[in-house]
Write a protein that holds these residues in place. Sequence first.
Motif, PDB file in Angstrom:
ATOM      1  N   GLN A 181     -29.945  39.711   3.483  1.00 50.01           N
ATOM      2  CA  GLN A 181     -30.463  39.280   2.190  1.00 50.01           C
ATOM      3  C   GLN A 181     -31.647  38.329   2.323  1.00 50.01           C
ATOM      4  OE1 GLN A 181     -29.098  40.925  -0.425  1.00 50.01           O
ATOM      5  NE2 GLN A 181     -27.903  41.873   1.230  1.00 50.01           N
ATOM      6  N   LEU A 182     -31.894  37.824   3.535  1.00 53.73           N
ATOM      7  CA  LEU A 182     -33.027  36.926   3.740  1.00 53.73           C
ATOM      8  C   LEU A 182     -34.329  37.719   3.835  1.00 53.73           C
ATOM      9  CD1 LEU A 182     -31.674  34.442   6.468  1.00 53.73           C
ATOM     10  CD2 LEU A 182     -31.678  34.157   3.984  1.00 53.73           C
ATOM     11  N   GLU A 183     -35.421  37.056   3.551  1.00 58.61           N
ATOM     12  CA  GLU A 183     -36.734  37.681   3.687  1.00 58.61           C
ATOM     13  C   GLU A 183     -37.220  37.498   5.127  1.00 58.61           C
ATOM     14  OE1 GLU A 183     -39.420  36.331   0.677  1.00 58.61           O
ATOM     15  OE2 GLU A 183     -38.167  37.067  -0.969  1.00 58.61           O
ATOM     16  N   ILE A 184     -36.654  38.319   6.016  1.00 60.77           N
ATOM     17  CA  ILE A 184     -37.022  38.300   7.419  1.00 60.77           C
ATOM     18  C   ILE A 184     -37.937  39.492   7.689  1.00 60.77           C
ATOM     19  CG2 ILE A 184     -36.189  38.358   9.805  1.00 60.77           C
ATOM     20  CD1 ILE A 184     -35.361  35.846   8.302  1.00 60.77           C
ATOM     21  N   ARG A 185     -39.017  39.232   8.399  1.00 59.77           N
ATOM     22  CA  ARG A 185     -39.975  40.295   8.681  1.00 59.77           C
ATOM     23  C   ARG A 185     -39.314  41.407   9.488  1.00 59.77           C
ATOM     24  NH1 ARG A 185     -45.219  36.545  10.431  1.00 59.77           N
ATOM     25  NH2 ARG A 185     -45.581  35.661   8.353  1.00 59.77           N
ATOM     26  N   GLU A 186     -39.703  42.617   9.168  1.00 56.78           N
ATOM     27  CA  GLU A 186     -39.082  43.793   9.782  1.00 56.78           C
ATOM     28  C   GLU A 186     -39.136  43.754  11.297  1.00 56.78           C
ATOM     29  OE1 GLU A 186     -39.492  48.695   9.633  1.00 56.78           O
ATOM     30  OE2 GLU A 186     -40.704  47.415   8.320  1.00 56.78           O
ATOM     31  N   GLU A 187     -40.252  43.319  11.867  1.00 55.01           N
ATOM     32  CA  GLU A 187     -40.396  43.295  13.315  1.00 55.01           C
ATOM     33  C   GLU A 187     -39.623  42.153  13.970  1.00 55.01           C
ATOM     34  OE1 GLU A 187     -43.945  40.895  11.708  1.00 55.01           O
ATOM     35  OE2 GLU A 187     -42.723  42.628  11.124  1.00 55.01           O
ATOM     36  N   VAL A 188     -39.180  41.195  13.169  1.00 54.94           N
ATOM     37  CA  VAL A 188     -38.448  40.044  13.704  1.00 54.94           C
ATOM     38  C   VAL A 188     -36.953  40.336  13.813  1.00 54.94           C
ATOM     39  CG1 VAL A 188     -37.806  37.631  13.248  1.00 54.94           C
ATOM     40  CG2 VAL A 188     -40.169  38.391  12.916  1.00 54.94           C
ATOM     41  N   VAL A 189     -36.430  41.170  12.931  1.00 54.75           N
ATOM     42  CA  VAL A 189     -34.983  41.428  12.888  1.00 54.75           C
ATOM     43  C   VAL A 189     -34.427  41.873  14.240  1.00 54.75           C
ATOM     44  CG1 VAL A 189     -33.172  42.866  11.873  1.00 54.75           C
ATOM     45  CG2 VAL A 189     -34.953  41.876  10.414  1.00 54.75           C
ATOM     46  N   PRO A 190     -34.993  42.876  14.920  1.00 56.03           N
ATOM     47  CA  PRO A 190     -34.429  43.272  16.224  1.00 56.03           C
ATOM     48  C   PRO A 190     -34.557  42.190  17.289  1.00 56.03           C
ATOM     49  CG  PRO A 190     -36.469  44.457  15.777  1.00 56.03           C
ATOM     50  CD  PRO A 190     -36.089  43.773  14.512  1.00 56.03           C
ATOM     51  N   LEU A 191     -35.563  41.323  17.173  1.00 49.52           N
ATOM     52  CA  LEU A 191     -35.679  40.206  18.117  1.00 49.52           C
ATOM     53  C   LEU A 191     -34.473  39.282  17.989  1.00 49.52           C
ATOM     54  CD1 LEU A 191     -39.451  39.234  17.653  1.00 49.52           C
ATOM     55  CD2 LEU A 191     -38.453  40.593  19.505  1.00 49.52           C
ATOM     56  N   VAL A 192     -34.150  38.922  16.773  1.00 51.19           N
ATOM     57  CA  VAL A 192     -33.046  37.990  16.522  1.00 51.19           C
ATOM     58  C   VAL A 192     -31.698  38.626  16.844  1.00 51.19           C
ATOM     59  CG1 VAL A 192     -31.837  36.662  14.737  1.00 51.19           C
ATOM     60  CG2 VAL A 192     -34.341  36.722  14.773  1.00 51.19           C
ATOM     61  N   LEU A 193     -31.521  39.872  16.446  1.00 46.33           N
ATOM     62  CA  LEU A 193     -30.204  40.496  16.586  1.00 46.33           C
ATOM     63  C   LEU A 193     -29.877  40.891  18.022  1.00 46.33           C
ATOM     64  CD1 LEU A 193     -29.839  42.734  13.415  1.00 46.33           C
ATOM     65  CD2 LEU A 193     -29.203  40.334  13.767  1.00 46.33           C
ATOM     66  N   LYS A 194     -30.884  41.271  18.820  1.00 45.00           N
ATOM     67  CA  LYS A 194     -30.550  41.762  20.151  1.00 45.00           C
ATOM     68  C   LYS A 194     -31.562  41.433  21.239  1.00 45.00           C
ATOM     69  CE  LYS A 194     -30.617  46.291  21.249  1.00 45.00           C
ATOM     70  NZ  LYS A 194     -30.208  47.703  21.425  1.00 45.00           N
ATOM     71  N   GLU A 195     -32.834  41.642  20.982  1.00 44.23           N
ATOM     72  CA  GLU A 195     -33.815  41.633  22.065  1.00 44.23           C
ATOM     73  C   GLU A 195     -33.974  40.263  22.724  1.00 44.23           C
ATOM     74  OE1 GLU A 195     -37.459  43.426  20.775  1.00 44.23           O
ATOM     75  OE2 GLU A 195     -36.425  45.203  19.998  1.00 44.23           O
ATOM     76  N   ASN A 196     -33.996  39.196  21.935  1.00 45.24           N
ATOM     77  CA  ASN A 196     -34.126  37.860  22.529  1.00 45.24           C
ATOM     78  C   ASN A 196     -32.931  37.539  23.425  1.00 45.24           C
ATOM     79  OD1 ASN A 196     -36.507  37.527  21.108  1.00 45.24           O
ATOM     80  ND2 ASN A 196     -35.584  36.303  19.475  1.00 45.24           N
ATOM     81  N   ALA A 197     -31.736  37.875  22.965  1.00 42.45           N
ATOM     82  CA  ALA A 197     -30.529  37.615  23.749  1.00 42.45           C
ATOM     83  C   ALA A 197     -30.500  38.449  25.018  1.00 42.45           C
ATOM     84  CB  ALA A 197     -29.293  37.898  22.901  1.00 42.45           C
ATOM     85  N   ALA A 198     -30.877  39.714  24.912  1.00 45.96           N
ATOM     86  CA  ALA A 198     -30.868  40.592  26.082  1.00 45.96           C
ATOM     87  C   ALA A 198     -31.798  40.061  27.172  1.00 45.96           C
ATOM     88  CB  ALA A 198     -31.276  42.003  25.679  1.00 45.96           C
ATOM     89  N   LYS A 199     -32.945  39.568  26.768  1.00 45.25           N
ATOM     90  CA  LYS A 199     -33.887  39.010  27.723  1.00 45.25           C
ATOM     91  C   LYS A 199     -33.344  37.728  28.350  1.00 45.25           C
ATOM     92  CE  LYS A 199     -38.710  37.542  28.170  1.00 45.25           C
ATOM     93  NZ  LYS A 199     -40.015  37.380  27.447  1.00 45.25           N
ATOM     94  N   LEU A 200     -32.771  36.869  27.523  1.00 39.65           N
ATOM     95  CA  LEU A 200     -32.241  35.598  28.026  1.00 39.65           C
ATOM     96  C   LEU A 200     -31.081  35.812  28.992  1.00 39.65           C
ATOM     97  CD1 LEU A 200     -32.459  32.519  27.823  1.00 39.65           C
ATOM     98  CD2 LEU A 200     -30.993  32.618  25.804  1.00 39.65           C
ATOM     99  N   LEU A 201     -30.270  36.821  28.721  1.00 39.41           N
ATOM    100  CA  LEU A 201     -29.100  37.126  29.563  1.00 39.41           C
ATOM    101  C   LEU A 201     -29.426  38.054  30.722  1.00 39.41           C
ATOM    102  CD1 LEU A 201     -26.610  37.682  26.615  1.00 39.41           C
ATOM    103  CD2 LEU A 201     -26.353  35.900  28.366  1.00 39.41           C
ATOM    104  N   ASN A 202     -30.694  38.408  30.847  1.00 39.03           N
ATOM    105  CA  ASN A 202     -31.151  39.311  31.921  1.00 39.03           C
ATOM    106  C   ASN A 202     -30.437  40.655  31.863  1.00 39.03           C
ATOM    107  OD1 ASN A 202     -33.050  37.520  33.168  1.00 39.03           O
ATOM    108  ND2 ASN A 202     -31.306  36.396  34.047  1.00 39.03           N
ATOM    109  N   LEU A 203     -30.230  41.157  30.664  1.00 40.06           N
ATOM    110  CA  LEU A 203     -29.604  42.458  30.500  1.00 40.06           C
ATOM    111  C   LEU A 203     -30.632  43.576  30.519  1.00 40.06           C
ATOM    112  CD1 LEU A 203     -27.028  41.680  27.641  1.00 40.06           C
ATOM    113  CD2 LEU A 203     -26.644  41.713  30.109  1.00 40.06           C
ATOM    114  N   LYS A 204     -31.900  43.221  30.344  1.00 37.95           N
ATOM    115  CA  LYS A 204     -32.958  44.232  30.349  1.00 37.95           C
ATOM    116  C   LYS A 204     -33.377  44.569  31.771  1.00 37.95           C
ATOM    117  CE  LYS A 204     -35.005  43.763  25.818  1.00 37.95           C
ATOM    118  NZ  LYS A 204     -36.286  43.623  25.064  1.00 37.95           N
TER     119      LYS A 204
END
Length: 292
Positions: free
Chosen positions: A269-292
């Motif tokens: 329901q928040l006004e989050i930019r479309e390109e930011v949503v996958p960063l917050v939900l998965k991509e930032n965490a995957a990078k931090l946890l070295n899952l990529k």
Amino acid sequence: MNLDELVAIDFHTHAEEPCCGPRDDGYDEFQAAMAKYFRNPAGAQGMLPTIPETAAYYRERKIAAVIFAVDCEREVGFRRYANEEIAEVAAENSDILIPFASIDPAKGKVGAREARRLIRDYGIKGFKFHPTMQGFYPNDRMAYDLYEAIAEENCIALFHTGQTGVGNGMRGGMGMRLKFSHPMYLDDVAVDFPDMPIILAHPSFPWQEEALSVATHKPNVYIDLSGWSPRYFPPILVQYINTILKHKMLFGSDWPAITPDRWLSDFAQLEIREEVVPLVLKENAAKLLNLK
């Protein structure tokens, strides 16, 4: 863990039910107060999920989960759960669970030795600290032996910040002091351990702008967005999610107090930019946890 199949990575879930025996005295009252604050009937009824039940819930939703307990027996009096047992159950569910550990920093060199053993023998990826429940300032030098071990082993340090409802409404707040969880104390830790990833857990009420300033200023500092429904996020937090800190924001629910179903529904329901949503939900965490 198949990263491509995952919808999201929840960076903040709790192993609430004891792995090693019955609940301690006072634990039911503590959880009932939490359940009232978060409107979580399972906590009020003493029906919080076990780790295998948590894994099943997250597997059904294709969401990975960082899971941990909190070693607060010195300050709060609840017997700590064995980090080894949590890690073992997580290993049995390694397609969906990512194990973190918790060690009271007052344990000093003993705690540092335990941390190294957990990392090397049990695959622990990071450590959860709760200054309010553990009764310490994060920049207290007593904690530095433990931080050094975590940093040298290239692991993550995750710190509760602000006020999220822990002890809320209980007599004297159950003896917990909010001052310990001011995010500015972690600015010192980020300076002294510049290569150790540090996560400020939760919107840091009432110190939101201080948390944003630390995360903006220090390259190794991130923010997980757990412990609050996104509908209550202050505008400045949403602004920073969308812009300057979009690569340093992490989805977290605070399961089981807040479910990912509720968090994700409110986040949508928040006004989050479309390109930011996958960063917050998965991509930032995957990078931090070295899952990529």
